[in-house]
Design a protein around this motif. Structure first.
Motif, PDB file in Angstrom:
ATOM      1  N   ASP A  55      17.241 -17.059 -15.612  1.00 30.53           N
ATOM      2  CA  ASP A  55      15.822 -16.737 -15.660  1.00 30.53           C
ATOM      3  C   ASP A  55      15.311 -16.998 -17.079  1.00 30.53           C
ATOM      4  O   ASP A  55      16.065 -17.470 -17.944  1.00 30.53           O
ATOM      5  CB  ASP A  55      15.546 -15.305 -15.189  1.00 30.53           C
ATOM      6  N   HIS A  61      21.297 -15.505 -12.337  1.00 31.81           N
ATOM      7  CA  HIS A  61      21.060 -15.018 -10.987  1.00 31.81           C
ATOM      8  C   HIS A  61      21.875 -15.883 -10.037  1.00 31.81           C
ATOM      9  O   HIS A  61      21.909 -17.104 -10.195  1.00 31.81           O
ATOM     10  CB  HIS A  61      19.576 -15.109 -10.618  1.00 31.81           C
ATOM     11  N   THR A 127      10.373 -13.440  -9.285  1.00 27.92           N
ATOM     12  CA  THR A 127      11.594 -13.861  -9.949  1.00 27.92           C
ATOM     13  C   THR A 127      11.432 -15.351 -10.238  1.00 27.92           C
ATOM     14  O   THR A 127      11.274 -16.147  -9.307  1.00 27.92           O
ATOM     15  CB  THR A 127      12.826 -13.628  -9.050  1.00 27.92           C
TER      16      THR A 127
END
Length: 189
Positions: A55, A61, A127
């Motif tokens: 990110d 992630h 996200t």
């Protein structure tokens, strides 16, 4: 019209059509050859693959973090006007359907500093992950054969790819997608 000219024009048009078909098929076959060399069945992935992306804060992630939930991945870029138009709709969709378990992840196909600057001016509560070369290849393997943006792909709670679309989606299309995800018995948790 002279019958000889008609025959000549017909033969020329037929030759051009056949030539275009042969060249087009060779072009598609080359893509299929690349897919076979990479071990891909049919050129596309039908399941959510294992992948890892960072990110904007540098945190990793993994796709398995969303296992068991419906998931929408949206590949976008700062320099893409339809992406900039679609991003607020995507955020509204994510907020509206958060309680249903649908997760939305925006994957920026751009440099981190450019993405940060854009999001500072146009903040979204999503996200946001940063695409690398593998993520761009992932989008192709998930159905984005023309490598256009934005590109949206959805997976049901079992991780099966149920939808992919190159180009911007409107609110009605997002809602149709939500209905398809809600119809999945595995989504009701």
């Amino acid at each position: 019209m002279n019958p000889a000219k008609v025959v000549l024009v017909t033969a020329l048009a037929g030759g051009i059509s056949i030539g275009a078909a042969v060249l087009g098929q060779r072009w598609l076959d080359q893509g299929a050859d690349r897919d076979r060399q990479a071990g891909l069945r049919g050129g596309t992935l039908d399941q959510l693959p294992d992948f890892r992306l960072l990110d904007l804060g540098g945190r990793e992630h993994t796709s398995n973090a969303w296992a068991g939930r419906p998931l929408i991945l949206n590949f976008w870029a700062v320099w893409c006007p339809p992406c900039a138009t679609e991003l607020p709709l995507l955020e509204r969709f994510a907020r509206t359907h958060a309680e249903t378990g649908i997760r939305v992840v925006a994957i920026a196909v751009d440099r981190p500093e450019t993405t940060r600057a854009f999001l500072a001016e146009h903040p979204v509560d999503l996200t946001v992950l940063l695409a690398d070369l593998e993520a761009i290849d992932l989008a192709r393997r998930l159905g984005n054969r023309v490598e256009g943006l934005p590109f949206t792909v959805a997976f049901d709670a079992r991780g099966r790819r149920i939808f992919s679309h190159t180009g911007a989606l409107d609110q009605a299309q997002f809602e149709q997608l939500a209905a398809r995800l809600a119809d999945d018995p595995a989504s009701a948790r």
